[in-house]
Design a protein around this motif. Structure first.
Motif, PDB file in Angstrom:
ATOM      1  N   ARG A  96       2.195  -9.588   3.771  1.00 49.98           N
ATOM      2  CA  ARG A  96       2.162  -9.309   2.353  1.00 49.98           C
ATOM      3  C   ARG A  96       3.212 -10.179   1.694  1.00 49.98           C
ATOM      4  O   ARG A  96       4.221 -10.481   2.273  1.00 49.98           O
ATOM      5  CB  ARG A  96       2.499  -7.833   2.150  1.00 49.98           C
ATOM      6  N   GLN A 131     -10.132  -4.950  -4.241  1.00 56.88           N
ATOM      7  CA  GLN A 131     -10.590  -4.468  -5.536  1.00 56.88           C
ATOM      8  C   GLN A 131     -11.626  -5.398  -6.158  1.00 56.88           C
ATOM      9  O   GLN A 131     -12.334  -5.006  -7.070  1.00 56.88           O
ATOM     10  CB  GLN A 131      -9.385  -4.329  -6.489  1.00 56.88           C
ATOM     11  N   ASN A 133       3.518  -2.185   4.766  1.00 48.59           N
ATOM     12  CA  ASN A 133       3.315  -2.475   3.365  1.00 48.59           C
ATOM     13  C   ASN A 133       2.071  -3.312   3.083  1.00 48.59           C
ATOM     14  O   ASN A 133       2.072  -4.507   3.298  1.00 48.59           O
ATOM     15  CB  ASN A 133       4.544  -3.269   2.965  1.00 48.59           C
ATOM     16  N   GLU A 180      -3.580   7.224   1.397  1.00 51.67           N
ATOM     17  CA  GLU A 180      -3.658   8.175   0.285  1.00 51.67           C
ATOM     18  C   GLU A 180      -4.945   8.980   0.344  1.00 51.67           C
ATOM     19  O   GLU A 180      -4.964  10.175   0.071  1.00 51.67           O
ATOM     20  CB  GLU A 180      -3.569   7.431  -1.051  1.00 51.67           C
ATOM     21  N   GLN A 220      -4.608  11.451   3.219  1.00 50.49           N
ATOM     22  CA  GLN A 220      -3.662  12.491   2.801  1.00 50.49           C
ATOM     23  C   GLN A 220      -4.372  13.533   1.931  1.00 50.49           C
ATOM     24  O   GLN A 220      -4.240  14.746   2.142  1.00 50.49           O
ATOM     25  CB  GLN A 220      -2.539  11.824   2.008  1.00 50.49           C
ATOM     26  N   LEU A 238       3.732  10.171   2.674  1.00 47.15           N
ATOM     27  CA  LEU A 238       3.457   8.792   3.064  1.00 47.15           C
ATOM     28  C   LEU A 238       4.758   8.001   3.085  1.00 47.15           C
ATOM     29  O   LEU A 238       5.624   8.193   2.261  1.00 47.15           O
ATOM     30  CB  LEU A 238       2.499   8.125   2.072  1.00 47.15           C
ATOM     31  N   ASN A 247       5.960   3.976   3.483  1.00 42.21           N
ATOM     32  CA  ASN A 247       5.608   2.574   3.732  1.00 42.21           C
ATOM     33  C   ASN A 247       6.818   1.806   4.211  1.00 42.21           C
ATOM     34  O   ASN A 247       7.941   2.050   3.795  1.00 42.21           O
ATOM     35  CB  ASN A 247       4.975   1.916   2.513  1.00 42.21           C
ATOM     36  N   GLN A 262      -8.264  13.105  -6.291  1.00 43.02           N
ATOM     37  CA  GLN A 262      -9.134  11.962  -6.050  1.00 43.02           C
ATOM     38  C   GLN A 262     -10.587  12.337  -6.210  1.00 43.02           C
ATOM     39  O   GLN A 262     -10.995  13.433  -5.876  1.00 43.02           O
ATOM     40  CB  GLN A 262      -8.935  11.434  -4.621  1.00 43.02           C
ATOM     41  N   SER A 264      -8.436   2.935  -8.168  1.00 43.64           N
ATOM     42  CA  SER A 264      -9.328   2.603  -7.054  1.00 43.64           C
ATOM     43  C   SER A 264      -9.672   3.813  -6.193  1.00 43.64           C
ATOM     44  O   SER A 264     -10.574   3.738  -5.368  1.00 43.64           O
ATOM     45  CB  SER A 264      -8.685   1.529  -6.195  1.00 43.64           C
ATOM     46  N   LEU A 265      -8.948   4.912  -6.335  1.00 44.49           N
ATOM     47  CA  LEU A 265      -9.293   6.111  -5.572  1.00 44.49           C
ATOM     48  C   LEU A 265      -9.888   7.175  -6.489  1.00 44.49           C
ATOM     49  O   LEU A 265      -9.942   8.349  -6.136  1.00 44.49           O
ATOM     50  CB  LEU A 265      -8.063   6.662  -4.847  1.00 44.49           C
ATOM     51  N   ARG A 275      -8.736   8.348  -9.362  1.00 48.97           N
ATOM     52  CA  ARG A 275      -7.787   9.264  -9.992  1.00 48.97           C
ATOM     53  C   ARG A 275      -7.644   8.915 -11.469  1.00 48.97           C
ATOM     54  O   ARG A 275      -7.755   7.739 -11.849  1.00 48.97           O
ATOM     55  CB  ARG A 275      -6.428   9.180  -9.287  1.00 48.97           C
ATOM     56  N   THR A 320      12.604   5.030   1.891  1.00 53.11           N
ATOM     57  CA  THR A 320      12.082   4.855   0.541  1.00 53.11           C
ATOM     58  C   THR A 320      11.863   6.212  -0.110  1.00 53.11           C
ATOM     59  O   THR A 320      11.806   7.230   0.555  1.00 53.11           O
ATOM     60  CB  THR A 320      10.758   4.088   0.573  1.00 53.11           C
ATOM     61  N   PHE A 378       6.640  -3.007  -7.080  1.00 56.20           N
ATOM     62  CA  PHE A 378       5.766  -4.150  -6.926  1.00 56.20           C
ATOM     63  C   PHE A 378       5.850  -4.704  -5.518  1.00 56.20           C
ATOM     64  O   PHE A 378       4.886  -5.202  -4.963  1.00 56.20           O
ATOM     65  CB  PHE A 378       6.166  -5.221  -7.935  1.00 56.20           C
ATOM     66  N   LEU A 379       7.037  -4.595  -4.926  1.00 50.09           N
ATOM     67  CA  LEU A 379       7.207  -5.058  -3.556  1.00 50.09           C
ATOM     68  C   LEU A 379       6.826  -3.967  -2.563  1.00 50.09           C
ATOM     69  O   LEU A 379       6.964  -4.145  -1.372  1.00 50.09           O
ATOM     70  CB  LEU A 379       8.657  -5.463  -3.319  1.00 50.09           C
ATOM     71  N   GLY A 380       6.384  -2.819  -3.068  1.00 51.36           N
ATOM     72  CA  GLY A 380       5.996  -1.745  -2.167  1.00 51.36           C
ATOM     73  C   GLY A 380       7.159  -0.890  -1.726  1.00 51.36           C
ATOM     74  O   GLY A 380       7.053  -0.148  -0.757  1.00 51.36           O
ATOM     75  N   LEU A 381       8.283  -0.977  -2.407  1.00 50.71           N
ATOM     76  CA  LEU A 381       9.448  -0.199  -1.986  1.00 50.71           C
ATOM     77  C   LEU A 381       9.711   0.971  -2.925  1.00 50.71           C
ATOM     78  O   LEU A 381      10.766   1.570  -2.873  1.00 50.71           O
ATOM     79  CB  LEU A 381      10.682  -1.099  -1.951  1.00 50.71           C
ATOM     80  N   ALA A 385       3.629   7.212  -2.281  1.00 54.50           N
ATOM     81  CA  ALA A 385       2.324   7.647  -2.761  1.00 54.50           C
ATOM     82  C   ALA A 385       2.108   9.098  -2.336  1.00 54.50           C
ATOM     83  O   ALA A 385       2.649   9.513  -1.321  1.00 54.50           O
ATOM     84  CB  ALA A 385       1.264   6.751  -2.158  1.00 54.50           C
ATOM     85  N   PRO A 386       1.312   9.863  -3.066  1.00 52.91           N
ATOM     86  CA  PRO A 386       0.510   9.529  -4.246  1.00 52.91           C
ATOM     87  C   PRO A 386       1.296   9.574  -5.554  1.00 52.91           C
ATOM     88  O   PRO A 386       0.702   9.418  -6.615  1.00 52.91           O
ATOM     89  CB  PRO A 386      -0.557  10.617  -4.238  1.00 52.91           C
ATOM     90  N   SER A 418       4.596   1.012  -9.707  1.00 48.41           N
ATOM     91  CA  SER A 418       3.594   1.088  -8.645  1.00 48.41           C
ATOM     92  C   SER A 418       2.186   1.056  -9.232  1.00 48.41           C
ATOM     93  O   SER A 418       1.265   0.525  -8.624  1.00 48.41           O
ATOM     94  CB  SER A 418       3.811   2.334  -7.778  1.00 48.41           C
ATOM     95  N   SER A 471       1.507  -2.494  -9.853  1.00 49.10           N
ATOM     96  CA  SER A 471       1.293  -3.163  -8.582  1.00 49.10           C
ATOM     97  C   SER A 471      -0.110  -2.892  -8.047  1.00 49.10           C
ATOM     98  O   SER A 471      -0.788  -3.784  -7.552  1.00 49.10           O
ATOM     99  CB  SER A 471       2.360  -2.686  -7.602  1.00 49.10           C
ATOM    100  N   ASP A 472      -0.564  -1.637  -8.166  1.00 44.26           N
ATOM    101  CA  ASP A 472      -1.940  -1.320  -7.766  1.00 44.26           C
ATOM    102  C   ASP A 472      -2.929  -2.038  -8.663  1.00 44.26           C
ATOM    103  O   ASP A 472      -3.958  -2.540  -8.213  1.00 44.26           O
ATOM    104  CB  ASP A 472      -2.198   0.187  -7.868  1.00 44.26           C
TER     105      ASP A 472
END
Lengths: 539, 304
Positions: A7, A273, A389, A398, A401, A414, A416, B70, B89-90, B92, B163, B243-246, B250-251, B257, B260-261
């Protein structure tokens, strides 16, 4: 092989995305004049960690190295190892001694490729000083493991150049997968003259001497590696491409936009997506991929030390919904561990013979969970799903979950992690549930099956089963010479695995890619490589 | 010269009307408020912040679908119908998620700014007031922290802390106080030489009392401005980390975030990026307008 999806990380990428949004185009370099020339521009998705065949572990690296090197064999378009540098070989009746007859082949600088070049390459990969992660791919050879682990010497490694054109290899035990492995990067030859004269040969295009269809002319780090046809390649007559450019754009969205803008001919990783919008597009293809996506349970910890809990969780997710609505790439829901496409002796397919091992069943799942002492999820300990990640892993986690919450009334969190932390935590069993995947190292069910033996290097669940160990051991030793009994051992071992469920299968991979319709004969193999360009051309 | 008694009459008024105040004298804060009110941008900043605060409280309950509910078959719906901001995308509800994100992002912004307030103000004022070698050492420590690339430091910290929201708060709080400490130190250095400090000391006030009662209140202006401008910084830093996934796990969602998604499907589903990005932007603007306005209002030299 661990299935690794890198990533992007860092401001640079965000800036480049911004630039893309602002200017409507982007990427490292502008469109190229390609008319009339045979050029393919492929996105290798990442700056290679190394292009040293003895050291590289990633699939993107393998794809680039494979274009510039060739082993004794090379996989053809039917996914079978076909003659490469070796024009023929004989295998002794006991399956232990392989004798390869090499053809007249030359390195890209004109030196002849000799049997000693292979021995040099293999000993180099095994050298404890090089510390190659993939050295174990050579452990099938007698004396190799001892040399690599410092218990033996390089003289006892049973790979000998009988003369310039004859290579003899003696294996520890009969291993049908060995022939396929000779097309694998770790088993590539090296040009010892170049390696000793230029210790940094990997880093400089002019000294990166290979024996494959292409040779490197330039390497702009993080941008592009440019290769041209290698005129000294033994089969140069069948190589139609003039140039092959490996772009190193690690952001899938950027790569996707570059493909759309005509700056790339193949984008291997399609942003999930965007998949829905690509259906019906002739440039969008879904290729088979022989990899398995699954969750590992840490069976050394409560509550996953109870097989009923593991089974309950596995029965309570909707795999159809995951592949249809989350992954969207026509993946197959997995009700077993080993994916489709693995051949069996006699021409069958391992998965089709083995069939499914379980079905999703909410009532049974709730019953199992209650039996384990957690009726309606009451008292279920706080556990978490760990994933590396990546947007797809996150989305799947998700979804799972939410399904567990809805169906079993249990709460999981969760977590990551960065790739390295993720690997570390998984290796130290520092997790509850972790997402994982496996892509084969060779075309045989054993690459999947032998992972889960007690204390196996890729078991990583703490799970141990005597009968399982016995079956794998038998398949590797007593039954190794008897293909029918060997495959039967592996079927039985898989059924034990699916009974005990230290892992929960989720789906079998596919590989959605974007490829220009004008490209012909680019092979997208189901494992090992992202793409094979030897026979490719532009129409 | 003779006095003629009859020319004089005694004045019976107990107080002199002329000496009475026409109105109450404007205090410091009402003065600040008065000049802030004249600044339209600052005022609109305040209104936007209040609006965001209210929506962060009630927004997630307005649309009727929970932020983590979801519905996979309704994924990636455009805005409209039951989903005012569309779905992700899920499947929600993006509307609920944007306001849950507001909750997280504003919490991070405000909390970080308060942590910085406590650490930075105390550190800076102690350093300046004690002075000498202590000041030297304390400021060198700050400079060492300055030398480390900020994001690297945050990321390392998040790795160590695992995190999650708590880790983000601690990590950001621990890096953003540096500016605050320097500003407060500068102020205190110039104030501590003034006569009122000497007076307090002469009357027997201890160091702590002088710091908390005399020096810090006098530096409040710059502190408040710094705090206000720190809020959007922290929100942006969190967005960047997400944005870096840190970011938050989730959720749970934060604006970062969500963005970022959203960027994954930029071409097909642009609204998934638009809404979080829009709210990040207006929050940035609102806090910056307010900060600018406050700076003008709090600076005595700029006041008319």
């Amino acid at each position: 092989m661990l299935f690794k999806q890198r990533r992007f990380l860092g401001l640079v990428c965000i800036v480049s995305v911004m630039a893309l949004i602002l200017t409507g185009c982007g990427g490292p370099s502008g469109p190229k004049e390609t008319a009339g020339q045979q050029i393919i521009r492929y996105n290798a998705s990442a700056e290679p960690q190394t292009l040293d065949p003895g050291m590289a572990t990633g699939i993107p690296e393998m794809t680039i190295i494979n274009a510039m090197f060739e082993g004794l064999t090379r996989y053809n378009n039917k996914n079978e190892p076909a003659p490469g540098i070796a024009e023929s070989w004989t295998i002794s009746p006991d399956g232990l001694t392989y004798t390869f007859k090499l053809r007249d082949a030359r390195w890209s600088n004109g030196d002849p490729v000799t049997a000693q070049g292979f021995v040099d390459g293999w000993l180099r990969a095994l050298d404890p000083k090089l510390a190659s992660e993939y050295a174990y791919q050579l452990y099938y050879i007698k004396g190799a493991e001892e040399y690599n682990t410092g218990k033996g010497s390089d003289k006892d490694v049973a790979a000998k150049a009988l003369d310039d054109k004859t290579l003899q290899v003696i294996l520890k035990a009969p291993s049908p997968q060995f022939l396929g492995l000779t097309s694998f990067q770790t088993l590539f030859p090296v040009n010892s003259k170049v390696v000793s004269a230029h210790p940094d040969w990997i880093a400089s295009p002019e000294n990166y001497i290979g024996n494959g269809p292409f040779k490197m002319v330039s390497w702009d780090h993080n941008q592009v590696i440019k290769c041209v046809k290698n005129p000294n390649y033994w089969d140069a007559a069948n190589v139609k491409l003039d140039e092959l450019h490996f772009y190193l754009v690690d952001n899938n969205t950027t790569g996707f936009n570059m493909f759309k803008a005509g700056q790339l001919d193949i984008q291997y990783n399609v942003p999930i997506q965007e998949i829905a919008g690509l259906k019906g597009n002739p440039e969008f293809k879904i290729m088979p991929n022989m990899s398995s996506y699954f969750y590992r349970f840490n069976v050394t910890k409560k509550p996953f030390n109870d097989p009923r809990v593991r089974r309950a969780l596995a029965l309570a997710i909707d795999r159809q919904a995951i592949v249809r609505d989350v992954c969207k790439g026509e993946q197959l829901p997995a009700y077993a561990y080993i994916p489709f496409g693995v051949p069996e002796p006699g021409g069958g397919d391992f998965r089709k013979t083995g069939g499914d091992f379980f079905r999703e069943d909410l009532d049974q799942a709730r019953e199992l969970l209650a039996g384990a002492g957690y009726p309606d999820g009451k008292g279920f300990p706080a556990v978490s799903i760990m994933y590396n990640n990546n947007d797809q892993h996150k989305a799947i986690a998700e979804a799972i979950q939410a399904m567990w919450k809805k169906n079993l009334n249990i709460n999981v969190t969760l977590q990551n992690k960065e790739w390295q932390t993720y690997l570390n935590d998984m290796q130290n069993l520092n997790y509850d549930i972790v997402r994982a995947s496996w892509t084969p190292d060779y075309m045989d069910a054993m690459t999947f099956a032998d992972m889960f033996v007690t204390d196996g290097g890729n078991n990583l669940t703490g799970w141990s089963n005597k009968e399982y160990d016995r079956l794998i051991d038998a398949a590797k030793s007593t039954d190794a010479g008897n293909p029918k009994a060997r495959v039967e051992d592996m079927h039985r071992s898989e059924s034990i695995l699916m009974e005990e469920m230290p892992i929960m299968p989720v789906y079998f991979y596919t590989q959605p890619i974007l490829i220009k319709s004008s490209l012909k004969n680019v092979i997208i193999p189901p494992f090992g490589l992202e793409a094979e360009f030897k026979w490719a051309y532009v129409e | 010269m003779q006095y003629q008694q009859e020319l004089f009459t005694p004045l019976n008024a107990p107080e002199l009307a002329g000496e009475q105040m026409g109105r109450e004298s404007p205090g410091y804060w009402s003065d600040v408020w008065r000049s802030l009110k004249k600044n339209r941008l600052a005022l609109s900043g305040i209104l936007i912040i209040i609006f965001l605060g209210i929506m962060a409280g009630i927004g997630p309950h307005l649309s009727g679908s929970a932020y983590d509910a979801q519905n996979l078959s309704l994924a990636n719906r455009p805005p409209g119908g039951g989903y005012w901001f569309g779905t992700d995308s899920l499947g929600r509800d993006l509307f609920s998620r944007v306001w849950i994100g507001a909750r997280i992002s504003l919490t991070i912004g405000l909390f970080t700014s308060f942590i910085c307030f406590f650490i930075g103000v105390l550190y800076g004022s102690v350093s300046a007031f004690i002075g000498g070698r202590v000041d030297d050492i304390m400021m060198r420590i700050v400079e060492v922290f300055y030398g480390i690339p900020f994001m690297l430091y945050v990321i390392v910290m998040m790795m160590a802390l695992d995190t999650g929201l708590r880790a983000i708060l601690i990590a950001l709080g621990m890096v953003y106080w540096l500016d605050m400490a320097r500003i407060v130190r500068g102020q205190v250095l110039s104030l501590k030489e003034q006569e009122f400090v000497l007076a307090a000391r002469t009357l027997g006030a201890g160091t702590w009392r002088i710091l908390t009662r005399h020096l810090i209140p006098n530096t409040m202006g710059p502190i408040i401005v710094t705090m206000t401008l720190l809020v959007p910084n922290a929100i942006f830093a969190e967005a960047f980390l997400s944005f870096l996934g840190l970011g938050v796990s989730a959720p749970m969602a934060s604006w970062g975030s969500l963005a970022s998604d959203g960027i994954q499907g930029l071409r097909s589903y642009p609204w998934q990026l638009f809404f979080p990005a829009f709210f990040i932007s207006i929050t940035m603007l609102a806090f910056n307008f307010l900060g600018d306005g406050l700076r003008d209002a709090l600076d005595p030299r700029l006041r008319q």
